[in-house]
Design a protein around this motif. Structure first.
Motif, mmCIF file in Angstrom:
data_model
loop_
_atom_site.group_PDB
_atom_site.id
_atom_site.type_symbol
_atom_site.label_atom_id
_atom_site.label_comp_id
_atom_site.label_asym_id
_atom_site.label_seq_id
_atom_site.Cartn_x
_atom_site.Cartn_y
_atom_site.Cartn_z
ATOM 1 N N MET A 111 0.782 -1.236 0.026
ATOM 2 C CA MET A 111 0.143 -0.067 0.027
ATOM 3 C C MET A 111 1.041 1.337 0.055
ATOM 4 O O MET A 111 1.796 1.357 0.945
ATOM 5 N N ASN A 112 0.686 2.083 -0.961
ATOM 6 C CA ASN A 112 1.383 3.371 -1.140
ATOM 7 C C ASN A 112 0.464 4.388 -0.414
ATOM 8 O O ASN A 112 -0.411 5.163 -1.086
ATOM 9 N N TYR A 113 0.830 4.524 0.899
ATOM 10 C CA TYR A 113 0.342 5.623 1.683
ATOM 11 C C TYR A 113 0.580 7.191 1.238
ATOM 12 O O TYR A 113 -0.358 7.891 1.506
ATOM 13 N N GLN A 114 1.793 7.404 0.760
ATOM 14 C CA GLN A 114 2.042 8.625 0.032
ATOM 15 C C GLN A 114 0.793 9.067 -1.142
ATOM 16 O O GLN A 114 0.494 10.001 -1.171
ATOM 17 N N ASP A 115 0.611 7.842 -1.820
ATOM 18 C CA ASP A 115 -0.327 8.248 -2.931
ATOM 19 C C ASP A 115 -1.630 8.732 -2.403
ATOM 20 O O ASP A 115 -2.426 9.581 -2.832
ATOM 21 N N ILE A 116 -2.288 7.833 -1.106
ATOM 22 C CA ILE A 116 -3.505 8.292 -0.768
ATOM 23 C C ILE A 116 -3.646 9.728 -0.245
ATOM 24 O O ILE A 116 -4.348 10.261 -0.280
ATOM 25 N N LEU A 117 -2.310 10.104 0.651
ATOM 26 C CA LEU A 117 -2.308 11.145 1.107
ATOM 27 C C LEU A 117 -2.345 12.376 -0.003
ATOM 28 O O LEU A 117 -3.104 13.384 0.265
ATOM 29 N N THR A 118 -1.509 11.921 -0.963
ATOM 30 C CA THR A 118 -1.478 13.175 -2.079
ATOM 31 C C THR A 118 -2.955 13.316 -2.662
ATOM 32 O O THR A 118 -3.443 14.467 -2.851
ATOM 33 N N GLN A 119 -3.730 12.019 -2.835
ATOM 34 C CA GLN A 119 -4.963 12.253 -3.210
ATOM 35 C C GLN A 119 -5.996 13.139 -2.384
ATOM 36 O O GLN A 119 -6.842 13.785 -2.653
ATOM 37 N N GLN A 120 -5.485 12.942 -1.011
ATOM 38 C CA GLN A 120 -6.501 13.729 0.169
ATOM 39 C C GLN A 120 -6.090 15.127 -0.129
ATOM 40 O O GLN A 120 -6.879 16.057 0.132
ATOM 41 N N LYS A 121 -4.790 15.473 -0.283
ATOM 42 C CA LYS A 121 -4.495 16.833 -0.396
ATOM 43 C C LYS A 121 -4.807 17.513 -1.505
ATOM 44 O O LYS A 121 -5.360 18.810 -1.306
ATOM 45 N N THR A 122 -5.009 16.697 -2.676
ATOM 46 C CA THR A 122 -5.836 17.598 -3.810
ATOM 47 C C THR A 122 -7.100 17.333 -3.520
ATOM 48 O O THR A 122 -7.733 18.649 -4.006
ATOM 49 N N PHE A 123 -7.955 16.661 -3.011
ATOM 50 C CA PHE A 123 -9.295 16.641 -2.747
ATOM 51 C C PHE A 123 -9.540 18.006 -1.617
ATOM 52 O O PHE A 123 -10.602 18.529 -1.856
ATOM 53 N N PHE A 124 -8.781 18.101 -0.619
ATOM 54 C CA PHE A 124 -8.986 18.934 0.396
ATOM 55 C C PHE A 124 -8.721 20.429 -0.285
ATOM 56 O O PHE A 124 -9.575 21.273 -0.037
ATOM 57 N N SER A 125 -7.831 20.483 -1.136
ATOM 58 C CA SER A 125 -7.459 21.634 -2.132
ATOM 59 C C SER A 125 -8.962 22.098 -2.900
ATOM 60 O O SER A 125 -8.989 23.529 -3.295
ATOM 61 N N SER A 126 -9.613 21.073 -3.146
ATOM 62 C CA SER A 126 -11.012 21.638 -3.810
ATOM 63 C C SER A 126 -11.889 22.365 -3.105
ATOM 64 O O SER A 126 -12.951 22.735 -3.825
ATOM 65 N N GLN A 127 -11.605 22.408 -1.736
ATOM 66 C CA GLN A 127 -12.650 23.201 -0.788
ATOM 67 C C GLN A 127 -13.944 22.640 -0.615
ATOM 68 O O GLN A 127 -14.581 23.147 0.223
ATOM 69 N N LYS A 128 -14.064 21.369 -1.295
ATOM 70 C CA LYS A 128 -15.311 20.629 -0.815
ATOM 71 C C LYS A 128 -15.607 20.399 0.574
ATOM 72 O O LYS A 128 -16.985 20.332 1.167
ATOM 73 N N THR A 129 -14.812 19.856 1.194
ATOM 74 C CA THR A 129 -14.837 19.891 2.764
ATOM 75 C C THR A 129 -15.145 20.830 3.695
ATOM 76 O O THR A 129 -15.499 20.582 4.861
ATOM 77 N N LYS A 130 -14.916 22.148 3.277
ATOM 78 C CA LYS A 130 -15.269 23.343 3.828
ATOM 79 C C LYS A 130 -16.763 23.742 3.945
ATOM 80 O O LYS A 130 -17.186 24.483 4.690
ATOM 81 N N ASP A 131 -17.487 22.865 2.798
ATOM 82 C CA ASP A 131 -18.780 23.082 2.819
ATOM 83 C C ASP A 131 -19.535 22.296 3.918
ATOM 84 O O ASP A 131 -19.513 21.218 4.240
ATOM 85 N N VAL A 132 -20.253 23.461 5.009
ATOM 86 C CA VAL A 132 -20.883 22.557 6.108
ATOM 87 C C VAL A 132 -21.945 21.326 5.712
ATOM 88 O O VAL A 132 -21.974 20.288 6.326
ATOM 89 N N ARG A 133 -22.643 21.519 4.531
ATOM 90 C CA ARG A 133 -23.504 20.560 4.050
ATOM 91 C C ARG A 133 -22.681 19.240 3.628
ATOM 92 O O ARG A 133 -23.342 18.330 4.119
ATOM 93 N N PHE A 134 -21.508 19.476 3.078
ATOM 94 C CA PHE A 134 -21.019 18.445 2.702
ATOM 95 C C PHE A 134 -20.478 17.501 4.022
ATOM 96 O O PHE A 134 -20.556 16.223 4.079
#
Length: 453
Positions: free
Chosen positions: A1-24
């Motif tokens: 399991m490449n955990y760096q790849d997963i973290l990189t995906q999570q960094k990209t997803f967080f940068s999308s600002q989607k998790t900042k939406d309270v409804r999300f």
């Protein structure tokens, strides 16, 4: 399991600002709540395989805690996430001041084995509520519950948002090399120091929920029936494998015999036998052997029987104990209860103060002065007066340690804050500003500044 790849995906997803939406966030919390309810059978079967925890205890001490956390955030998230208006001082008028609680970003939660669902999923819930992504690493010691959580979450949430990592020491060592924005760890002080050191390399903030030897002080003014009943319940819940369980008793010499007789009475009444559904197994042979080693046969008042094949240790009371005994050298984390006597109340407080600050402390007393001295003179993470353990059930109280027993706290709004950055913003008007702070500096300006400040 490449955990760096997963973290990189999570960094990209967080940068999308989607998790900042309270409804999300609310949708994610509701989805996790639905999964916990629909997978209750899976979760109960897994924990039973790990250490024989009953369905009753699994719901009351594990699943219900997580559901209550989710319900709290579903109800209060709009308020928690809303910018907070605060006062603006004179020199910044006209203007306004606000605190914005923004998610820290990409987080890591490392859970513990003794309450594998509560101590893994409650921090995860707080991370979700605060708007973060998360990699959750449950303890491999409770292997079946680790697999159950991975199955439940990884098949229903995208890994760029939430991911449960399986594996043991090698896997968590690799994960700790990565650069997270927050690490939340529950476990022993020894491992906590390793996590803290790894986090320091990346200047990553941490919450460390650790442990220690949590005392229960019993005063002559106490209701001994209530004290004995509540201590026995809190100590032998989960076979003593509870980070805030009373680790030992400090009792006034004058009432020691009465108290231990009552402790014995309630142990027998609660029926902690091998077949009892309200008594769990010791998690593994290593911990079993460690616990048996600290039971001094010469100091057993009650109990002392065990069965290694079934990982069963009978609730055991040790008396005539002193600080040099094996049972007093480290956190017990099992169904062994040492009893130490004191002659004066201040002596008991000093005994606690002379050792590492515990995660919890308990006092049984009806004396107002004793209660005051208990709360003011010794340092501990949290605790109760005339009860044990139950402070954890109040979502409005912060839960966490102090000193060697931990850093930071969570539950309720405190969990939200643990995974948030409090960003201060001063907004100024474009008019009405005196020139006092601007050059050239003069004695007259300094005179006016001293008046204002």
């Amino acid at each position: 399991m490449n955990y760096q790849d997963i973290l990189t995906q999570q960094k990209t997803f967080f940068s999308s600002q989607k998790t900042k939406d309270v409804r999300f966030r609310k949708r994610a919390l509701q989805q996790l709540k639905d999964l916990l309810i629909s997978n209750e059978e899976l979760l109960c079967e897994a924990i039973d395989k790990d250490f024989g925890k009953s369905r009753f205890d699994t719901f009351t001490t594990e699943i219900s805690f997580v559901l209550n956390d989710i319900n709290y955030y579903l109800t209060n998230l709009n308020t928690l996430a809303k910018p907070e208006n605060v006062a603006t001082n004179l020199v910044n008028l006209p203007g306004s001041s606000k605190i914005y609680r923004e998610p820290l970003g990409n987080t890591l939660v490392i859970g513990a084995w003794n309450y594998p669902y509560q101590l893994s999923l409650s921090p995860l819930v707080a991370a979700i509520a605060a708007g973060n992504t998360c990699i959750l690493k449950p303890s491999e010691v409770a292997e079946n519950t680790m697999k159950a959580m991975a199955k439940m979450i990884n098949s229903h949430f995208p890994q760029e948002y939430l991911f449960v990592a399986e594996g043991g020491v090698a896997e968590v060592t690799e994960i700790l090399k990565l650069q997270f924005d927050k690490i939340f760890f529950t476990g022993s002080p020894k491992v906590g120091k390793i996590v803290y050191e790894a986090a320091a390399k990346n200047m990553t903030p941490v919450t460390l929920e650790l442990g220690g030897k949590s005392p229960a002080i019993v005063s002559p003014s106490a209701n001994l029936e209530v004290a004995a009943k509540r201590i026995v319940w809190g100590k032998f819940l989960n076979a003593g494998q509870t980070c805030v369980a009373p680790d030992y008793i400090l009792v006034d010499e004058r009432i020691k015999d009465s108290l231990i007789d009552l402790l014995k009475k309630y142990i027998q009444k609660f029926n902690y036998t091998q077949e009892s559904p309200q008594y769990t197994k010791i998690i593994n042979e290593r911990n079993f052997d460690r616990l048996v080693e600290i039971i001094d046969p010469k100091k057993i008042f009650f109990g002392g029987n065990y069965d290694r094949d079934k990982r069963y240790i009978e609730p055991t009371i040790l008396h005539q104990i002193n600080w040099s005994d094996a049972a007093m050298q480290e956190e017990i984390f099992g169904p062994v209860l040492p009893v130490i006597t004191y002659n004066h109340f201040n002596e008991a407080l000093q005994m606690v103060a002379d050792h590492e600050k515990p995660l919890a402390a308990y006092l049984f007393s009806t004396d107002a002065d004793e209660k005051k001295r208990f709360t003011e003179k010794i340092s501990f993470g949290g605790g109760c007066i005339n009860d044990v353990v139950m402070h954890l059930s109040n979502v409005h109280l912060p839960f966490g340690g102090v000193g060697n027993s931990g850093i930071g706290h969570y539950h309720g709004k405190f969990g939200f804050d643990a995974f948030s950055h409090q960003k201060s913003v001063l907004s100024r008007a474009n008019w009405g500003e005196p020139n006092l702070k601007y050059p050239p500096y003069t004695d007259k300006k300094l005179k006016w500044i001293k008046k204002f400040l």
